[in-house]
Design an enzyme around this catalytic site. Sequence first.
Site, mmCIF file in Angstrom:
data_model
loop_
_atom_site.group_PDB
_atom_site.id
_atom_site.type_symbol
_atom_site.label_atom_id
_atom_site.label_comp_id
_atom_site.label_asym_id
_atom_site.label_seq_id
_atom_site.Cartn_x
_atom_site.Cartn_y
_atom_site.Cartn_z
ATOM 1 N N CYS A 1 0.857 -1.203 0.000
ATOM 2 C CA CYS A 1 0.000 0.000 0.000
ATOM 3 C C CYS A 1 0.879 1.233 0.000
ATOM 4 O O CYS A 1 0.457 2.310 -0.412
ATOM 5 C CB CYS A 1 -0.873 0.068 1.242
HETATM 6 C C1 UN1 Z 1 0.833 -2.531 3.588
HETATM 7 O O1 UN1 Z 1 1.365 -2.349 2.494
HETATM 8 O O2 UN1 Z 1 -0.378 -2.807 3.680
HETATM 9 O O3 UN1 Z 1 5.408 0.319 5.783
HETATM 10 C C2 UN1 Z 1 1.557 -2.519 4.867
HETATM 11 C C3 UN1 Z 1 5.469 -0.737 5.166
HETATM 12 C C4 UN1 Z 1 5.200 -2.040 5.894
HETATM 13 C C5 UN1 Z 1 3.736 -2.284 6.010
HETATM 14 C C6 UN1 Z 1 2.968 -2.063 4.740
HETATM 15 N N1 UN1 Z 1 5.829 -2.024 7.190
HETATM 16 O O4 UN1 Z 1 5.727 -0.759 3.985
#
Ligand code: UN1
Length: 517
Positions: A286
């Site tokens: 994300c």
């Molecule tokens: C996600 O992509 O849903 O900050 C979580 C990050 C990871 C978590 C991502 N520690 O990229």
Amino acid sequence: MVKKGLSLLSGGLEETSNAFFESTNPANLKDIVGVFGEAGPSQVEKACSRAKEAFKKWRKTPAPVRASIIQNFGRLIEKNKEALSQIVTREMGKPIKEARGDVQEAIDTCNFFVSEGRRLYGMTVPSEMPNKELYTYRRPIGVFACITAGNFPVAVPSWYFVPALIAGNTCVWKPSQDSPLTSYYFAQLLYKAGLPDGIFNVVFGKGRTTGEALIDAVNKGLVDKFGFTGSTSVGMKIGEVCGRNLQVPCLELGGKNPLVVMEDADLELASTGALWAGFGTAGQRCTSLGNLILHQSIREKFIKLLLEKVSKMKIGDPTKEDIAYGPMISEKFMKDHLNNIETLLEGHHKLLTEPNGRITGSKKWRGFVGDPDAGVFCFPTIVDNVQPKDKIYSTETFGPLFNIMTCKNIDEAIKLANDTGYGLSSAIYTNTPQYVYQWKEEISAGMTSINNSTTGAEAHLPFGGNGKSGNGSRQSGVWVIDQFTKWQAVNWDLSGKLQLAQIDTHYATPDLNYTIG
Ligand code: UN1
């Protein structure tokens, strides 16, 4: 081993179904990791009812006792860290080094929250009347239903369930169809940690079937709180259903995360950060990079540096330590990525990397490790000359693809960073304090990095976004406790008479005629 067709897991209860789905290794599609059953509406209802029944006892279990199970859970994950990481890599394809990070984040989350079982502080509040005491208590909400994505199959579920369970809620989880075996072991470790039956219920299945049934359970009054990590469109639907039932869900949705490189930045550092932000986990985080925004004066130099680094990347077998990225999470994610390349590119865009699309034996990446035809691997794609009016500027692509845009100054950089409508993560590379100050003040994303990549949140800072990235809810750290508890205000009158608030008070009256001099 897992029962074939397992569709509902609830401690002592296991049920199978006749509708199956396979979990396959995306680096080797012939490797069937497991065959699971799809939980239908009746099994989802059963899971919710079990959770509701179990809530009666669980909410009364002292919080430090609940937390001791989470402590055991963390220790068990630690003991099984390598085995679980190997399953994550085999099932959803992230490089083993990242899989270990995913699992480590769950261990960190357990470690952080264990002592919360000895806090969950409320307040004692002074009353405006004598012989009266005021208190606040955090109370659990009830049945927590949750749908998670396949890209962080251990870390993200732990962000939800560790605080939810410590706070006294019971859970129904529909894990991603792309990581059912990982989820099965996640649940098993919880039960082996000492969790009583019925508190944690897993319904396996796909979004359109089992996921829909779990959303319907909100309308049926079987769910008290919803959590969802996934696409903005599904999040909006869950938000609607919860809103109609006067519930506030915890929504962690998409992103189009910007990374700005200003004219004074350390370009070596920034290009390494951009590469990791864009192509780590094959761009399926994300928090992955969406729009790389370059100051016009360093643009050409930066792109040269970046492309040099891209050309040295090793892509392929995710079990190898030095792989930049492995396969797409599944065939579906690859198809979506290919479709994005097909539909979002416009005439004025310039592709800085060739070829694009799927990596195959005949269309191979120079630094490929393994057999590209065995799995679903894609080339890195960098799209230059993107403009704010372009669809690709504000569409989450969730693959190894990012855009390049150019800015003249910090104001324009911030505008480009903010105008996509999303607001999850963001980053700026600069050594000018004034730029950093303005950036922190004006960036609309829920998370931002200074001289660091857009990804890589730590387990004890609030994680979440604004705009199309979520509804303002935050996971992780002390902030998430508000998602899983409701405040209760208590007033206890020991005076033996009816004391009326605001009326039977004895406030002092000032002499307002008094003036100085
Ligand atoms: C996600 O992509 O849903 O900050 C979580 C990050 C990871 C978590 C991502 N520690 O990229």
